[in-house]
Design a protein around this motif. Structure first.
Motif, PDB file in Angstrom:
ATOM      1  N   ALA A   1      -3.853  -0.933  -9.116  1.00 64.25           N
ATOM      2  CA  ALA A   1      -4.144  -0.260  -8.078  1.00 64.25           C
ATOM      3  C   ALA A   1      -4.986   1.059  -7.897  1.00 64.25           C
ATOM      4  O   ALA A   1      -4.682   1.833  -8.779  1.00 64.25           O
ATOM      5  CB  ALA A   1      -2.726  -0.009  -6.832  1.00 64.25           C
ATOM      6  N   HIS A   2      -5.869   0.789  -7.087  1.00 65.49           N
ATOM      7  CA  HIS A   2      -6.795   1.913  -6.859  1.00 65.49           C
ATOM      8  C   HIS A   2      -7.065   2.258  -5.394  1.00 65.49           C
ATOM      9  O   HIS A   2      -7.183   1.635  -4.721  1.00 65.49           O
ATOM     10  CB  HIS A   2      -8.246   1.708  -7.342  1.00 65.49           C
ATOM     11  N   VAL A   3      -6.299   3.937  -5.201  1.00 59.71           N
ATOM     12  CA  VAL A   3      -6.473   4.099  -3.737  1.00 59.71           C
ATOM     13  C   VAL A   3      -7.553   4.926  -3.433  1.00 59.71           C
ATOM     14  O   VAL A   3      -8.066   6.001  -4.173  1.00 59.71           O
ATOM     15  CB  VAL A   3      -5.223   5.279  -3.622  1.00 59.71           C
ATOM     16  N   ASN A   4      -8.392   4.550  -2.348  1.00 54.85           N
ATOM     17  CA  ASN A   4      -9.846   4.812  -1.864  1.00 54.85           C
ATOM     18  C   ASN A   4     -10.546   5.042  -3.151  1.00 54.85           C
ATOM     19  O   ASN A   4     -11.143   6.054  -3.481  1.00 54.85           O
ATOM     20  CB  ASN A   4      -9.506   6.152  -1.195  1.00 54.85           C
TER      21      ASN A   4
ATOM     22  N   THR B   1      -2.671   4.350   3.052  1.00 49.21           N
ATOM     23  CA  THR B   1      -4.122   4.901   2.481  1.00 49.21           C
ATOM     24  C   THR B   1      -4.803   3.690   2.145  1.00 49.21           C
ATOM     25  O   THR B   1      -4.576   2.965   1.309  1.00 49.21           O
ATOM     26  CB  THR B   1      -3.976   5.858   1.574  1.00 49.21           C
ATOM     27  N   VAL B   2      -5.938   3.389   3.075  1.00 52.22           N
ATOM     28  CA  VAL B   2      -6.824   2.230   2.635  1.00 52.22           C
ATOM     29  C   VAL B   2      -8.200   3.055   2.807  1.00 52.22           C
ATOM     30  O   VAL B   2      -8.780   3.889   3.143  1.00 52.22           O
ATOM     31  CB  VAL B   2      -6.822   1.228   3.695  1.00 52.22           C
TER      32      VAL B   2
ATOM     33  N   ALA C   1       0.794   4.379  -2.718  1.00 49.58           N
ATOM     34  CA  ALA C   1      -0.056   5.583  -2.134  1.00 49.58           C
ATOM     35  C   ALA C   1       1.019   6.589  -1.733  1.00 49.58           C
ATOM     36  O   ALA C   1       0.826   7.036  -0.410  1.00 49.58           O
ATOM     37  CB  ALA C   1      -0.848   5.214  -1.083  1.00 49.58           C
TER      38      ALA C   1
ATOM     39  N   THR D   1      -7.260   0.307  -0.193  1.00 43.46           N
ATOM     40  CA  THR D   1      -6.362   0.540  -1.525  1.00 43.46           C
ATOM     41  C   THR D   1      -7.141  -0.900  -2.181  1.00 43.46           C
ATOM     42  O   THR D   1      -6.969  -1.974  -1.628  1.00 43.46           O
ATOM     43  CB  THR D   1      -4.819   0.321  -1.378  1.00 43.46           C
TER      44      THR D   1
ATOM     45  N   VAL E   1       0.795  -1.283  -0.078  1.00 38.92           N
ATOM     46  CA  VAL E   1       0.079   0.083   0.200  1.00 38.92           C
ATOM     47  C   VAL E   1       0.821   1.210   0.096  1.00 38.92           C
ATOM     48  O   VAL E   1       0.704   2.326  -0.888  1.00 38.92           O
ATOM     49  CB  VAL E   1      -0.927  -0.172   1.079  1.00 38.92           C
TER      50      VAL E   1
END
Length: 82
Positions: free
Chosen positions: A66-69, A56-57, A51, A59, A47
């Motif tokens: 990967a897509h953060v939030n 930041t979760v 990020a 994720t 993560v």
């Protein structure tokens, strides 16, 4: 013909955004792979790597991206792909 998306959710206890995502997934009967970054040092390191050094979760990794939030809808749609 499309294949089912591979989805992994990185989360931690107490995170309101994680709770929102998990509740949405439960509502839709969806169960992706889940990795708790507070119990899994490799997950936490991953993560941080995507990020900007932060944990930041949620994720979410969808098919290797990967897509953060992300918006819960993005995750639901990916899990519903078949």
């Amino acid at each position: 013909m499309s294949e089912t998306a591979e989805v992994t959710v990185y989360w931690r206890p107490g995170c309101m955004y994680c709770m929102r995502l998990r509740a949405t997934l439960r509502l839709h009967g969806l169960r992706p792979a889940m990795r708790n970054i507070w119990q899994d040092p490799e997950a936490a390191a991953f993560v941080r790597s995507v990020a900007d050094g932060n944990e930041t979760v949620p994720t979410v990794v969808i098919d290797g991206v990967a897509h953060v939030n992300p918006a819960p809808r993005l995750v639901v749609d990916a899990l519903r792909r078949s």
